[in-house]
Motif scaffolding. Structure first.
Motif, PDB file in Angstrom:
ATOM      1  N   THR A  13       0.801  -1.307  -0.062  1.00 38.56           N
ATOM      2  CA  THR A  13      -0.126  -0.069   0.073  1.00 38.56           C
ATOM      3  C   THR A  13       0.897   1.306  -0.015  1.00 38.56           C
ATOM      4  OG1 THR A  13      -0.013  -0.114   2.251  1.00 38.56           O
ATOM      5  CG2 THR A  13      -2.021  -0.908   1.050  1.00 38.56           C
ATOM      6  N   SER A  14       2.225   1.104   0.067  1.00 35.08           N
ATOM      7  CA  SER A  14       2.893   2.483   0.101  1.00 35.08           C
ATOM      8  C   SER A  14       2.926   3.300  -1.216  1.00 35.08           C
ATOM      9  CB  SER A  14       4.609   2.005   0.454  1.00 35.08           C
ATOM     10  OG  SER A  14       5.023   1.322  -0.573  1.00 35.08           O
ATOM     11  N   ILE A  15       2.690   2.710  -2.179  1.00 41.52           N
ATOM     12  CA  ILE A  15       2.657   3.610  -3.425  1.00 41.52           C
ATOM     13  C   ILE A  15       1.292   4.400  -3.351  1.00 41.52           C
ATOM     14  CG2 ILE A  15       2.711   3.514  -6.056  1.00 41.52           C
ATOM     15  CD1 ILE A  15       4.525   1.197  -5.691  1.00 41.52           C
ATOM     16  N   LEU A  16       0.151   3.609  -3.110  1.00 43.52           N
ATOM     17  CA  LEU A  16      -1.322   4.217  -3.125  1.00 43.52           C
ATOM     18  C   LEU A  16      -1.154   5.337  -1.939  1.00 43.52           C
ATOM     19  CD1 LEU A  16      -3.902   4.166  -3.729  1.00 43.52           C
ATOM     20  CD2 LEU A  16      -4.234   2.210  -2.153  1.00 43.52           C
ATOM     21  N   MET A  17      -0.550   5.000  -0.765  1.00 41.71           N
ATOM     22  CA  MET A  17      -0.636   5.879   0.434  1.00 41.71           C
ATOM     23  C   MET A  17       0.164   7.160  -0.122  1.00 41.71           C
ATOM     24  SD  MET A  17       1.180   5.576   4.060  1.00 41.71           S
ATOM     25  CE  MET A  17       2.902   5.446   3.359  1.00 41.71           C
ATOM     26  N   GLN A  18       1.252   7.091  -0.782  1.00 43.71           N
ATOM     27  CA  GLN A  18       1.913   8.279  -1.246  1.00 43.71           C
ATOM     28  C   GLN A  18       1.266   8.987  -2.382  1.00 43.71           C
ATOM     29  OE1 GLN A  18       4.835   9.827   0.085  1.00 43.71           O
ATOM     30  NE2 GLN A  18       4.202  11.330  -1.254  1.00 43.71           N
ATOM     31  N   ASN A  19       0.408   8.289  -3.401  1.00 47.85           N
ATOM     32  CA  ASN A  19      -0.328   8.826  -4.350  1.00 47.85           C
ATOM     33  C   ASN A  19      -1.670   9.673  -3.777  1.00 47.85           C
ATOM     34  OD1 ASN A  19      -2.741   8.917  -6.430  1.00 47.85           O
ATOM     35  ND2 ASN A  19      -0.792   8.819  -7.547  1.00 47.85           N
ATOM     36  N   MET A  20      -2.040   8.989  -2.752  1.00 44.22           N
ATOM     37  CA  MET A  20      -3.217   9.601  -1.916  1.00 44.22           C
ATOM     38  C   MET A  20      -2.490  10.972  -1.218  1.00 44.22           C
ATOM     39  SD  MET A  20      -5.311   6.444  -0.162  1.00 44.22           S
ATOM     40  CE  MET A  20      -6.234   7.380   0.912  1.00 44.22           C
ATOM     41  N   ARG A  21      -1.474  10.983  -0.393  1.00 44.78           N
ATOM     42  CA  ARG A  21      -0.972  12.160  -0.097  1.00 44.78           C
ATOM     43  C   ARG A  21      -0.743  13.320  -1.092  1.00 44.78           C
ATOM     44  NH1 ARG A  21       3.547   9.125   3.845  1.00 44.78           N
ATOM     45  NH2 ARG A  21       2.018   8.807   5.544  1.00 44.78           N
ATOM     46  N   ASP A  22      -0.394  12.890  -2.327  1.00 40.24           N
ATOM     47  CA  ASP A  22       0.016  13.829  -3.407  1.00 40.24           C
ATOM     48  C   ASP A  22      -1.128  14.348  -4.197  1.00 40.24           C
ATOM     49  OD1 ASP A  22       2.635  13.277  -2.863  1.00 40.24           O
ATOM     50  OD2 ASP A  22       2.534  11.854  -4.766  1.00 40.24           O
ATOM     51  N   SER A  80     -11.364  -0.815  -4.180  1.00 37.87           N
ATOM     52  CA  SER A  80     -11.787  -1.588  -5.228  1.00 37.87           C
ATOM     53  C   SER A  80     -10.228  -2.110  -5.841  1.00 37.87           C
ATOM     54  CB  SER A  80     -12.242  -0.862  -6.440  1.00 37.87           C
ATOM     55  OG  SER A  80     -11.280  -0.123  -7.246  1.00 37.87           O
ATOM     56  N   ALA A  81     -10.395  -3.272  -6.415  1.00 37.05           N
ATOM     57  CA  ALA A  81      -9.134  -3.974  -7.285  1.00 37.05           C
ATOM     58  C   ALA A  81      -8.582  -3.012  -8.036  1.00 37.05           C
ATOM     59  CB  ALA A  81      -9.479  -5.455  -7.591  1.00 37.05           C
ATOM     60  N   ILE A  82      -9.441  -2.584  -9.008  1.00 39.90           N
ATOM     61  CA  ILE A  82      -8.885  -1.375 -10.177  1.00 39.90           C
ATOM     62  C   ILE A  82      -8.127  -0.339  -9.783  1.00 39.90           C
ATOM     63  CG2 ILE A  82      -9.599  -0.042 -12.024  1.00 39.90           C
ATOM     64  CD1 ILE A  82     -11.810  -2.036 -12.627  1.00 39.90           C
ATOM     65  N   ARG A  86      -4.146   0.191  -9.875  1.00 43.97           N
ATOM     66  CA  ARG A  86      -3.673   1.486 -10.549  1.00 43.97           C
ATOM     67  C   ARG A  86      -2.981   2.423  -9.651  1.00 43.97           C
ATOM     68  NH1 ARG A  86      -8.572   2.334 -14.637  1.00 43.97           N
ATOM     69  NH2 ARG A  86      -8.156   0.523 -15.983  1.00 43.97           N
ATOM     70  N   CYS A  87      -3.064   2.119  -8.259  1.00 45.87           N
ATOM     71  CA  CYS A  87      -2.513   3.029  -7.285  1.00 45.87           C
ATOM     72  C   CYS A  87      -3.215   4.484  -7.301  1.00 45.87           C
ATOM     73  CB  CYS A  87      -0.950   3.226  -7.238  1.00 45.87           C
ATOM     74  SG  CYS A  87      -0.042   1.807  -6.846  1.00 45.87           S
ATOM     75  N   GLY A  89      -4.821   6.896  -6.094  1.00 44.17           N
ATOM     76  CA  GLY A  89      -5.137   7.622  -4.687  1.00 44.17           C
ATOM     77  C   GLY A  89      -6.244   8.511  -4.904  1.00 44.17           C
ATOM     78  N   GLU A  90      -6.426   9.112  -6.182  1.00 37.34           N
ATOM     79  CA  GLU A  90      -7.556  10.130  -6.173  1.00 37.34           C
ATOM     80  C   GLU A  90      -8.590   9.419  -5.988  1.00 37.34           C
ATOM     81  OE1 GLU A  90      -9.460  13.789  -6.792  1.00 37.34           O
ATOM     82  OE2 GLU A  90      -7.367  13.533  -6.259  1.00 37.34           O
ATOM     83  N   ALA A  91      -8.921   8.199  -6.912  1.00 40.28           N
ATOM     84  CA  ALA A  91     -10.207   7.629  -6.630  1.00 40.28           C
ATOM     85  C   ALA A  91     -10.503   7.270  -5.311  1.00 40.28           C
ATOM     86  CB  ALA A  91     -10.154   6.553  -7.631  1.00 40.28           C
ATOM     87  N   VAL A  92      -9.460   6.644  -4.686  1.00 38.77           N
ATOM     88  CA  VAL A  92      -9.691   6.379  -3.072  1.00 38.77           C
ATOM     89  C   VAL A  92      -9.964   7.485  -2.218  1.00 38.77           C
ATOM     90  CG1 VAL A  92      -8.431   5.369  -1.143  1.00 38.77           C
ATOM     91  CG2 VAL A  92      -8.174   4.383  -3.486  1.00 38.77           C
TER      92      VAL A  92
END
Length: 103
Positions: A13-22, A80-82, A86-87, A89-92
């Motif tokens: 989740t580290s890449i997704l976490m960073q993308n969310m922060r960004d 979601s798996a998608i 795709r990491c 973060g905006e969608a999450v």
């Protein structure tokens, strides 16, 4: 807002976490986003507003809801798996934003 991403070992989740922060908006810059494995997270749910489960731990949703049932205000959602793959973060973040609107 305190958000916890939960996955099998805590690293995917580290890449997704960073993308969310960004992708946090200016009025969201104080949001805290962390990532832990399921085993690490089990004793730390109390400090979070949202617990987001990665697809690989979705099968543990009911167990995690049981652990969190006495924590006021906590929301547990599945990523979601998608969006996870795709990491995206905006969608999450949009999932959280939408959930906040509907409270």
């Amino acid at each position: 807002m305190n958000i916890l991403l939960v996955c099998a070992c805590g690293s995917s989740t580290s890449i997704l976490m960073q993308n969310m922060r960004d992708n946090l908006k200016d009025d969201e810059k104080d949001w805290e986003i962390g990532a832990l494995s399921v085993s690490e997270a089990k004793t730390k749910f109390g400090k979070y507003d949202y617990v987001l489960l990665a697809p690989q731990v979705k099968f543990q949703t009911n167990m995690i809801k049981g652990l969190c049932k006495d924590i006021p205000g906590i929301t547990i959602l599945n990523i979601s798996a998608i969006d996870f793959g795709r990491c995206n973060g905006e969608a999450v973040l949009n999932m959280i934003r939408e959930n906040e609107k509907n409270k």
